[in-house]
Scaffold this active site. Sequence first.
Site, short mmCIF file in Angstrom:
data_model
loop_
_atom_site.label_atom_id
_atom_site.label_comp_id
_atom_site.label_asym_id
_atom_site.label_seq_id
_atom_site.Cartn_x
_atom_site.Cartn_y
_atom_site.Cartn_z
N LYS A 183 0.85 -1.21 0.00
CA LYS A 183 0.00 0.00 0.00
C LYS A 183 0.88 1.26 0.00
O LYS A 183 2.10 1.17 0.17
CB LYS A 183 -0.91 0.01 1.23
CG LYS A 183 -1.73 -1.25 1.41
CD LYS A 183 -2.93 -1.37 0.49
CE LYS A 183 -3.62 -2.70 0.74
NZ LYS A 183 -4.87 -2.89 0.07
C1 LIG Z 1 -5.87 -3.89 0.91
C2 LIG Z 1 -7.29 -3.51 1.02
C3 LIG Z 1 -8.11 -3.91 2.08
C4 LIG Z 1 -7.68 -4.92 3.11
O1 LIG Z 1 -6.52 -4.62 3.80
P1 LIG Z 1 -5.66 -5.82 4.44
O2 LIG Z 1 -4.68 -5.08 5.32
O3 LIG Z 1 -4.99 -6.54 3.33
O4 LIG Z 1 -6.57 -6.68 5.23
C5 LIG Z 1 -9.41 -3.43 2.14
N1 LIG Z 1 -9.89 -2.62 1.19
C6 LIG Z 1 -9.15 -2.22 0.14
C7 LIG Z 1 -9.75 -1.30 -0.87
C8 LIG Z 1 -7.83 -2.67 0.00
O5 LIG Z 1 -7.11 -2.29 -1.06
#
Ligand SMILES: *Cc1c(COP(=O)(O)O)cnc(C)c1O
Length: 373
Positions: A183
């Site tokens: 991210k």
């Molecule tokens: C990555 C993501 C999540 C979930 O996050 P995790 O930390 O992987 O559980 C939820 N919503 C969106 C839009 C994402 O890109």
Amino acid sequence: MPVPLFDPATPVRALRGALREAVDEVLDSEHYILGSRGEAFEREFADYLGVPHAAGVANGTEAITIALRALGVGPGDDVVVPSFTFWASAEAIPPTGARPVFCDVDPHTMCVTPETVKAALTPNTKAVIAVHLFGNVAPVREIAALGVPVLEDSAQSAGSTARGGGRPGGLGTIATFSFYPSKNLGAFGDGGAITTTDAELDARVRTLRFHGSEDKVTYTDVGYNSRLDELQAAILRVQLPALDGWAAHRAQVGAWYAQEGLGELVTLPRATDAADRVAWHLYVIGTEQPDALAAQLTERGIGARGYYRLPVHRQPAVECLLAGGRAAVAPAGLPGTEEAARRHLAIPISAATTREQVAEVVAAVRAGLAALG
Ligand SMILES: *Cc1c(COP(=O)(O)O)cnc(C)c1O
């Protein structure tokens, strides 16, 4: 030269010394869960976003479930969520007992709009999940004006800014983040956060993340074991001061793609009217034969892939829920979602992408489309 689809490692390389020190400090402290580093990161992240409260949790998926629970969402309630998003945005709803109701997106911004949300409201709607998809900024204030609490799924939008001030994470009633390594702000493992301007909601989140207990003696709720650990918090604290520069670079890469003429070849992603700066998490173009183009690009060493070819409401697990009446689709259907799912293609972007790489990708798109005829 090959250009990878994303590159979380290069930007972090300059911080390696500071990261090693931070990890050593945690080892020396011998304190690993709910300690001073987690608290410091929560304060610093809240300050960065301009919100009073941030609570660390284990990941971005549990963050959504816990935030919904804090809002009082439970059995018998409906939660509106887009179908064109990462699976976890919707997966986090059924554990609360509520029913996901899928709404459409604008195929150009790939975000929900007040109109698409309105079309999915029911008498039982208790919350709307507005996903700031690919770093874009969903029109949260306009959706909140419909009179339903808005949970911002900000997992992909750390570093973006909103027109009229503020950032994703501080625009709705409550917001969730993921610090999954790829991210915009990534830990070295799983991590997440829940932010809000409402002190009562923040207190409920903190109780829920610790097994439903305020004092660790009395359990007032069936909660979760969901914390951001000290190691991840320390690692995130080293990176947070760099986030704004990384975000500005992501926005710059988007501008370079336009300047290099990519818009003459494919549909460029469009920032929403609610966005000021879009820190593109993924740079997602639209084209008629996305998978064939992806194969052409891969052959030329350029990373490319479709992320959400099968939108959430057509995934097998959701088809089961739909058949059982435990999920629903907005009555008018999801034409924007179907279009985005069919046409989208992510091409390279990171906080380290160079102008030369952008030019290379655009040249490869041109050659790839020519080869497809
Ligand atoms: C990555 C993501 C999540 C979930 O996050 P995790 O930390 O992987 O559980 C939820 N919503 C969106 C839009 C994402 O890109």
